[in-house]
Design a protein around this motif. Structure first.
Motif, mmCIF file in Angstrom:
data_model
loop_
_atom_site.group_PDB
_atom_site.id
_atom_site.type_symbol
_atom_site.label_atom_id
_atom_site.label_comp_id
_atom_site.label_asym_id
_atom_site.label_seq_id
_atom_site.Cartn_x
_atom_site.Cartn_y
_atom_site.Cartn_z
ATOM 1 N N UNK A 1 0.803 -1.228 0.000
ATOM 2 C CA UNK A 1 0.000 0.000 0.000
ATOM 3 C C UNK A 1 0.838 1.282 0.000
ATOM 4 N N UNK A 2 2.033 1.211 0.593
ATOM 5 C CA UNK A 2 2.878 2.397 0.645
ATOM 6 C C UNK A 2 3.819 2.512 -0.561
ATOM 7 N N UNK A 3 3.715 1.552 -1.505
ATOM 8 C CA UNK A 3 4.537 1.593 -2.709
ATOM 9 C C UNK A 3 5.993 1.208 -2.498
ATOM 10 N N UNK A 4 6.332 0.707 -1.335
ATOM 11 C CA UNK A 4 7.735 0.403 -1.030
ATOM 12 C C UNK A 4 8.142 -1.029 -1.388
ATOM 13 N N UNK A 5 7.247 -1.776 -1.999
ATOM 14 C CA UNK A 5 7.577 -3.131 -2.413
ATOM 15 C C UNK A 5 7.669 -4.077 -1.246
ATOM 16 N N UNK A 6 8.158 -5.285 -1.534
ATOM 17 C CA UNK A 6 8.218 -6.314 -0.516
ATOM 18 C C UNK A 6 9.632 -6.886 -0.458
ATOM 19 N N UNK A 7 10.428 -6.300 0.420
ATOM 20 C CA UNK A 7 11.798 -6.750 0.671
ATOM 21 C C UNK A 7 12.574 -6.998 -0.617
ATOM 22 N N UNK B 1 9.593 -8.053 -4.412
ATOM 23 C CA UNK B 1 8.892 -7.192 -5.368
ATOM 24 C C UNK B 1 9.406 -5.767 -5.254
ATOM 25 N N UNK B 2 9.668 -5.140 -6.379
ATOM 26 C CA UNK B 2 10.304 -3.813 -6.344
ATOM 27 C C UNK B 2 9.377 -2.709 -5.840
ATOM 28 N N UNK B 3 9.984 -1.691 -5.275
ATOM 29 C CA UNK B 3 9.207 -0.528 -4.859
ATOM 30 C C UNK B 3 8.807 0.306 -6.071
ATOM 31 N N UNK B 4 7.683 0.954 -5.957
ATOM 32 C CA UNK B 4 7.294 1.950 -6.951
ATOM 33 C C UNK B 4 7.714 3.328 -6.464
ATOM 34 N N UNK B 5 7.626 3.530 -5.155
ATOM 35 C CA UNK B 5 8.020 4.804 -4.565
ATOM 36 C C UNK B 5 9.500 5.042 -4.855
ATOM 37 N N UNK B 6 9.796 6.144 -5.501
ATOM 38 C CA UNK B 6 11.169 6.497 -5.808
ATOM 39 C C UNK B 6 11.736 5.831 -7.044
ATOM 40 N N UNK B 7 10.939 5.034 -7.730
ATOM 41 C CA UNK B 7 11.435 4.347 -8.916
ATOM 42 C C UNK B 7 11.506 5.305 -10.107
ATOM 43 N N UNK B 8 12.642 5.333 -10.792
ATOM 44 C CA UNK B 8 12.750 6.195 -11.974
ATOM 45 C C UNK B 8 11.827 5.751 -13.112
ATOM 46 N N UNK B 9 11.345 4.514 -13.066
ATOM 47 C CA UNK B 9 10.427 4.023 -14.104
ATOM 48 C C UNK B 9 9.111 4.798 -14.120
ATOM 49 N N UNK B 10 8.779 5.457 -13.029
ATOM 50 C CA UNK B 10 7.511 6.186 -12.970
ATOM 51 C C UNK B 10 7.442 7.344 -13.963
ATOM 52 N N UNK B 11 8.564 7.760 -14.484
ATOM 53 C CA UNK B 11 8.541 8.828 -15.491
ATOM 54 C C UNK B 11 8.252 8.289 -16.886
#
Length: 137
Positions: free
Chosen positions: A46-52, A55-65
């Protein structure tokens, strides 16, 4: 005590101060949040930080651009090994073939506004163009 009719009138007046683009951004954000919660949050959290290391985080991921990339990965899944924020992830992401173009646009809008630096919604035309040119990841 505030009367309910006065409260409704005040809310309507505040909503009328927003332009169509702002309203659409809010709509896509809210609907994207609901879809993200249903289809993505189990792995990306839920916080976008992924799972250890799974699974990768979305928060702070450069792919979001890269909204085209995000759209394609949501629709078609991903099998590549990727590196996000200095960590390597190799678990495959399943495809979501049942999601419609508008639902993908709403999810992309939510994640890019929530954890990227975007302030506006992702138009369905952006997703449609991306999905026509998807590569296998």
């Amino acid at each position: 005590m505030i009367k309910p009719s006065a409260l409704i009138l005040a809310i309507m007046m505040l909503a009328s101060c927003q332009n169509a683009e702002e309203l659409k951004s809010e709509q896509y954000f809210v609907e994207g949040y609901q879809l993200y919660t249903t289809h993505c949050a189990n792995c990306h959290q839920p916080d976008g930080k992924g799972m250890s290391n799974l699974y990768p985080p979305l928060a702070g991921s450069p792919a979001l651009t890269n909204k085209a990339l995000i759209s394609c990965v949501i629709k078609n899944g991903m099998r590549d090994t990727i590196q996000v924020n200095g960590k390597v992830f190799s678990r495959p992401m399943p495809a979501n073939p049942k999601l419609t173009e508008i639902e993908i646009a709403e999810i992309v809008s939510f994640v890019s506004m929530k954890w990227g630096k975007d302030s506006t919604y992702t138009k369905i035309e952006t997703v449609q163009a991306a999905l026509q040119g998807c590569k296998t990841y």
